[in-house]
Design a protein around this motif. Structure first.
Motif, PDB file in Angstrom:
ATOM      1  N   ILE A   4     -11.973 -15.331 -21.375  1.00 29.91           N
ATOM      2  CA  ILE A   4     -12.957 -16.168 -20.674  1.00 29.91           C
ATOM      3  C   ILE A   4     -12.257 -17.153 -19.750  1.00 29.91           C
ATOM      4  CG2 ILE A   4     -14.707 -17.961 -20.999  1.00 29.91           C
ATOM      5  CD1 ILE A   4     -15.496 -16.531 -23.585  1.00 29.91           C
ATOM      6  N   TYR A   5     -11.149 -17.716 -20.196  1.00 33.53           N
ATOM      7  CA  TYR A   5     -10.470 -18.738 -19.391  1.00 33.53           C
ATOM      8  C   TYR A   5      -9.119 -18.278 -18.857  1.00 33.53           C
ATOM      9  CZ  TYR A   5      -8.242 -19.666 -23.938  1.00 33.53           C
ATOM     10  OH  TYR A   5      -7.593 -19.561 -25.128  1.00 33.53           O
ATOM     11  N   ASN A   6      -8.851 -16.991 -18.865  1.00 33.32           N
ATOM     12  CA  ASN A   6      -7.591 -16.457 -18.354  1.00 33.32           C
ATOM     13  C   ASN A   6      -7.689 -16.269 -16.837  1.00 33.32           C
ATOM     14  OD1 ASN A   6      -5.097 -15.350 -18.120  1.00 33.32           O
ATOM     15  ND2 ASN A   6      -5.621 -13.386 -19.018  1.00 33.32           N
ATOM     16  N   THR A   7      -7.573 -17.368 -16.136  1.00 36.82           N
ATOM     17  CA  THR A   7      -7.675 -17.349 -14.680  1.00 36.82           C
ATOM     18  C   THR A   7      -6.819 -18.476 -14.099  1.00 36.82           C
ATOM     19  OG1 THR A   7      -9.193 -17.452 -12.815  1.00 36.82           O
ATOM     20  CG2 THR A   7      -9.764 -18.764 -14.723  1.00 36.82           C
ATOM     21  N   GLN A   8      -6.477 -18.351 -12.846  1.00 33.42           N
ATOM     22  CA  GLN A   8      -5.671 -19.378 -12.173  1.00 33.42           C
ATOM     23  C   GLN A   8      -6.532 -20.526 -11.650  1.00 33.42           C
ATOM     24  OE1 GLN A   8      -2.286 -19.585 -11.353  1.00 33.42           O
ATOM     25  NE2 GLN A   8      -1.770 -17.821 -12.612  1.00 33.42           N
ATOM     26  N   ASP A   9      -7.696 -20.182 -11.148  1.00 30.86           N
ATOM     27  CA  ASP A   9      -8.545 -21.181 -10.492  1.00 30.86           C
ATOM     28  C   ASP A   9      -9.697 -21.582 -11.390  1.00 30.86           C
ATOM     29  OD1 ASP A   9      -7.048 -21.179  -8.113  1.00 30.86           O
ATOM     30  OD2 ASP A   9      -8.062 -19.345  -7.473  1.00 30.86           O
ATOM     31  N   PRO A  10     -10.178 -22.769 -11.352  1.00 29.25           N
ATOM     32  CA  PRO A  10      -9.797 -23.887 -10.497  1.00 29.25           C
ATOM     33  C   PRO A  10      -8.555 -24.605 -11.041  1.00 29.25           C
ATOM     34  CG  PRO A  10     -11.598 -24.561 -11.894  1.00 29.25           C
ATOM     35  CD  PRO A  10     -11.330 -23.113 -12.195  1.00 29.25           C
ATOM     36  N   LYS A  11      -7.751 -25.088 -10.129  1.00 35.71           N
ATOM     37  CA  LYS A  11      -6.552 -25.826 -10.513  1.00 35.71           C
ATOM     38  C   LYS A  11      -6.874 -27.305 -10.602  1.00 35.71           C
ATOM     39  CE  LYS A  11      -3.197 -22.600  -8.784  1.00 35.71           C
ATOM     40  NZ  LYS A  11      -1.978 -22.402  -8.027  1.00 35.71           N
ATOM     41  N   PHE A  30      -4.812 -30.793 -10.487  1.00 37.77           N
ATOM     42  CA  PHE A  30      -3.521 -31.398 -10.167  1.00 37.77           C
ATOM     43  C   PHE A  30      -2.413 -30.341 -10.113  1.00 37.77           C
ATOM     44  CE2 PHE A  30      -5.818 -34.698 -12.655  1.00 37.77           C
ATOM     45  CZ  PHE A  30      -6.096 -35.553 -11.597  1.00 37.77           C
ATOM     46  N   GLY A  31      -2.735 -29.158  -9.635  1.00 39.64           N
ATOM     47  CA  GLY A  31      -1.767 -28.082  -9.500  1.00 39.64           C
ATOM     48  C   GLY A  31      -1.547 -27.267 -10.765  1.00 39.64           C
ATOM     49  N   ILE A  32      -2.237 -27.624 -11.837  1.00 35.32           N
ATOM     50  CA  ILE A  32      -2.092 -26.903 -13.111  1.00 35.32           C
ATOM     51  C   ILE A  32      -3.169 -25.826 -13.178  1.00 35.32           C
ATOM     52  CG2 ILE A  32      -2.105 -27.125 -15.621  1.00 35.32           C
ATOM     53  CD1 ILE A  32      -1.342 -30.081 -15.215  1.00 35.32           C
ATOM     54  N   PRO A  33      -2.787 -24.577 -13.436  1.00 36.71           N
ATOM     55  CA  PRO A  33      -3.783 -23.501 -13.520  1.00 36.71           C
ATOM     56  C   PRO A  33      -4.812 -23.749 -14.631  1.00 36.71           C
ATOM     57  CG  PRO A  33      -1.573 -22.591 -13.408  1.00 36.71           C
ATOM     58  CD  PRO A  33      -1.435 -24.070 -13.599  1.00 36.71           C
ATOM     59  N   PHE A  34      -5.989 -23.224 -14.413  1.00 37.54           N
ATOM     60  CA  PHE A  34      -7.111 -23.388 -15.351  1.00 37.54           C
ATOM     61  C   PHE A  34      -6.734 -22.955 -16.755  1.00 37.54           C
ATOM     62  CE2 PHE A  34     -11.037 -21.729 -17.325  1.00 37.54           C
ATOM     63  CZ  PHE A  34     -11.774 -22.896 -17.341  1.00 37.54           C
ATOM     64  N   PHE A  35      -5.990 -21.884 -16.898  1.00 36.63           N
ATOM     65  CA  PHE A  35      -5.614 -21.367 -18.212  1.00 36.63           C
ATOM     66  C   PHE A  35      -4.942 -22.438 -19.067  1.00 36.63           C
ATOM     67  CE2 PHE A  35      -2.573 -19.223 -21.033  1.00 36.63           C
ATOM     68  CZ  PHE A  35      -3.427 -18.399 -21.733  1.00 36.63           C
ATOM     69  N   TYR A  36      -4.083 -23.244 -18.456  1.00 33.62           N
ATOM     70  CA  TYR A  36      -3.353 -24.262 -19.209  1.00 33.62           C
ATOM     71  C   TYR A  36      -4.163 -25.523 -19.428  1.00 33.62           C
ATOM     72  CZ  TYR A  36       0.629 -21.247 -18.470  1.00 33.62           C
ATOM     73  OH  TYR A  36       1.467 -20.175 -18.455  1.00 33.62           O
ATOM     74  N   TRP A  37      -4.794 -26.044 -18.360  1.00 32.96           N
ATOM     75  CA  TRP A  37      -5.496 -27.304 -18.549  1.00 32.96           C
ATOM     76  C   TRP A  37      -6.748 -27.145 -19.388  1.00 32.96           C
ATOM     77  CZ3 TRP A  37     -10.428 -28.206 -17.015  1.00 32.96           C
ATOM     78  CH2 TRP A  37     -10.933 -27.563 -15.897  1.00 32.96           C
ATOM     79  N   TYR A  38      -7.351 -25.970 -19.415  1.00 30.27           N
ATOM     80  CA  TYR A  38      -8.518 -25.741 -20.271  1.00 30.27           C
ATOM     81  C   TYR A  38      -8.117 -25.857 -21.744  1.00 30.27           C
ATOM     82  CZ  TYR A  38     -12.417 -23.364 -22.518  1.00 30.27           C
ATOM     83  OH  TYR A  38     -13.474 -23.065 -23.325  1.00 30.27           O
TER      84      TYR A  38
END
Length: 82
Positions: free
Chosen positions: A40-47, A49-57
């Motif tokens: 569900i959240y394995n995507t690059q966008d939306p970023k 502060f330059g951090i891909p969605f996958f990580y900041w989510y």
């Protein structure tokens, strides 16, 4: 002798069941299901502060989980006057 007798009475007495609102524990499933399905959240966008969605989510769930734990703890724990 009276000091030890009190402890013996307490050991023999059945433990009193704590009255808590058990429905609050359902909130603890939110972080589990929020991170359980990575497709569900394995995507690059939306970023952010330059951090891909996958990580900041995933990192967003850390403070959310802490907040939910505090809410559940306060709602289910009896706090008396000490």
């Amino acid at each position: 002798m009276g000091r030890f007798q009190r402890g013996a009475e307490r050991a023999q007495a059945p433990a009193a069941r704590r009255e808590t609102a058990r429905g609050w524990y359902w909130l603890l499933l939110l972080p589990f299901f929020g991170t359980f399905f990575p497709w569900i959240y394995n995507t690059q966008d939306p970023k952010l502060f330059g951090i891909p969605f996958f990580y900041w989510y995933q990192m967003a769930w850390v403070p959310i989980s802490v907040l939910l734990m505090v809410i559940v703890y306060r709602a289910t724990t009896k706090r008396g006057v000490r």
